[in-house]
Write a protein that holds these residues in place. Structure first.
Motif, short mmCIF file in Angstrom:
data_model
loop_
_atom_site.label_atom_id
_atom_site.label_comp_id
_atom_site.label_asym_id
_atom_site.label_seq_id
_atom_site.Cartn_x
_atom_site.Cartn_y
_atom_site.Cartn_z
N LEU A 11 0.83 -1.20 0.00
CA LEU A 11 0.00 0.00 0.00
C LEU A 11 0.86 1.25 0.00
CD1 LEU A 11 -2.83 -0.88 2.55
CD2 LEU A 11 -3.01 -0.72 0.08
N GLN A 12 1.96 1.24 0.75
CA GLN A 12 2.84 2.40 0.79
C GLN A 12 3.44 2.67 -0.58
OE1 GLN A 12 5.47 1.15 3.93
NE2 GLN A 12 4.35 2.32 5.46
N LEU A 13 3.76 1.63 -1.31
CA LEU A 13 4.35 1.80 -2.64
C LEU A 13 3.36 2.37 -3.64
CD1 LEU A 13 6.38 -1.53 -2.87
CD2 LEU A 13 7.27 0.77 -2.43
N LYS A 14 2.10 2.12 -3.42
CA LYS A 14 1.08 2.55 -4.36
C LYS A 14 0.15 3.60 -3.76
CE LYS A 14 1.19 -1.93 -6.59
NZ LYS A 14 0.43 -3.09 -7.00
N SER A 15 0.67 4.45 -2.90
CA SER A 15 -0.18 5.40 -2.19
C SER A 15 -0.88 6.38 -3.13
CB SER A 15 0.61 6.14 -1.12
OG SER A 15 1.65 6.89 -1.71
N ALA A 16 -0.27 6.70 -4.25
CA ALA A 16 -0.93 7.61 -5.20
C ALA A 16 -2.23 7.00 -5.71
CB ALA A 16 0.00 7.93 -6.35
N ALA A 17 -2.25 5.69 -5.95
CA ALA A 17 -3.46 5.02 -6.42
C ALA A 17 -4.51 4.93 -5.31
CB ALA A 17 -3.13 3.63 -6.93
N LEU A 18 -4.10 5.04 -4.07
CA LEU A 18 -5.03 4.92 -2.96
C LEU A 18 -5.75 6.22 -2.64
CD1 LEU A 18 -2.93 2.65 -0.62
CD2 LEU A 18 -4.84 2.00 -2.07
N ALA A 19 -5.28 7.31 -3.22
CA ALA A 19 -5.93 8.60 -2.98
C ALA A 19 -7.36 8.60 -3.52
CB ALA A 19 -5.13 9.73 -3.61
N ASP A 20 -7.60 7.82 -4.57
CA ASP A 20 -8.93 7.69 -5.17
C ASP A 20 -9.15 6.23 -5.55
OD1 ASP A 20 -11.41 8.38 -6.19
OD2 ASP A 20 -10.60 8.98 -8.14
N PRO A 21 -9.36 5.36 -4.54
CA PRO A 21 -9.43 3.93 -4.82
C PRO A 21 -10.69 3.53 -5.58
CG PRO A 21 -9.91 4.36 -2.51
CD PRO A 21 -9.50 5.66 -3.12
N THR A 22 -10.55 2.49 -6.37
CA THR A 22 -11.69 1.91 -7.08
C THR A 22 -12.54 1.13 -6.09
OG1 THR A 22 -10.55 -0.16 -7.55
CG2 THR A 22 -10.29 1.62 -9.18
N ALA A 23 -13.72 0.71 -6.51
CA ALA A 23 -14.60 -0.07 -5.64
C ALA A 23 -13.91 -1.36 -5.21
CB ALA A 23 -15.91 -0.37 -6.35
N GLU A 24 -13.21 -2.00 -6.13
CA GLU A 24 -12.50 -3.24 -5.80
C GLU A 24 -11.39 -2.99 -4.79
OE1 GLU A 24 -9.87 -6.74 -7.95
OE2 GLU A 24 -10.96 -5.31 -9.19
N THR A 25 -10.65 -1.89 -4.96
CA THR A 25 -9.58 -1.55 -4.03
C THR A 25 -10.16 -1.24 -2.65
OG1 THR A 25 -8.23 -0.71 -5.84
CG2 THR A 25 -7.62 -0.01 -3.64
N LYS A 26 -11.31 -0.55 -2.62
CA LYS A 26 -11.96 -0.26 -1.34
C LYS A 26 -12.33 -1.54 -0.60
CE LYS A 26 -13.91 4.24 -2.47
NZ LYS A 26 -15.14 5.03 -2.67
N GLN A 27 -12.84 -2.53 -1.33
CA GLN A 27 -13.18 -3.82 -0.71
C GLN A 27 -11.92 -4.48 -0.15
OE1 GLN A 27 -15.20 -5.84 -3.94
NE2 GLN A 27 -17.18 -5.47 -2.99
N TRP A 28 -10.85 -4.42 -0.89
CA TRP A 28 -9.59 -5.03 -0.45
C TRP A 28 -9.07 -4.33 0.80
CZ3 TRP A 28 -4.39 -3.68 -0.05
CH2 TRP A 28 -3.51 -4.75 0.04
N ILE A 29 -9.13 -3.01 0.81
CA ILE A 29 -8.66 -2.23 1.97
C ILE A 29 -9.52 -2.57 3.20
CG2 ILE A 29 -8.49 0.10 2.93
CD1 ILE A 29 -7.81 1.01 0.02
#
Length: 147
Positions: A11-29
């Motif tokens: 997650l730290q490596l991809k923090s830019a993508a986490l600023a606006d996560p997709t629905a799938e990413t939100k479920q994973w988080i």
């Protein structure tokens, strides 16, 4: 546990993508946050909350906790936060309360949000996870993160 720590590093490596996560990413988080809570790793949940938008990680409390069992301070903070304006009405409506019920609470109670939560919880099972999701759906993610 090592797997969770590796996930946090990813997650730290991809923090830019986490600023606006997709629905799938939100479920994973949210799943990662639930697992971290189950392992008593609140440091991971706190870190996740610091790198993703409000309303993404799920509640700090157990998702299946009955709303009537929310600790006093958190419940007070939530109901005051929602009761300062009309935000509590959105929650009450989504919980299935009628217009007339909402109007009566608005005119006759000091903390209508608290009363609304109790009324619904007394008529059916209502848990923290459900309230959290409804608040996020109502675009009240900051309030949801008080749970």
């Amino acid at each position: 546990m090592a797997q969770m720590e590796e996930s946090v590093k990813t997650l730290q490596l991809k923090s830019a993508a986490l600023a606006d996560p997709t629905a799938e990413t939100k479920q994973w988080i949210r799943c990662l946050a639930i697992n971290a809570k189950n392992e008593n790793r609140m440091d991971i949940v706190t870190h996740l909350r610091s790198i993703v938008p409000a309303g993404t990680t799920g509640p700090l409390l157990a998702e299946n906790l009955d709303v009537r069992c929310i600790p006093f301070k958190q419940r007070k903070d939530l109901t005051i936060n929602l009761g300062g304006g009309d935000e509590w009405k959105l929650l009450a409506e989504k919980l299935g309360m009628s217009y007339d019920e909402i109007r009566e609470l608005d005119k006759r109670t000091l903390n209508p949000c608290d009363v609304a939560l109790n009324l619904v919880a007394n008529s059916r099972h209502l848990n923290v996870g459900e309230v959290y999701d409804i608040l996020v759906e109502c675009e009240l993610a900051g309030s949801a993160d008080l749970l």
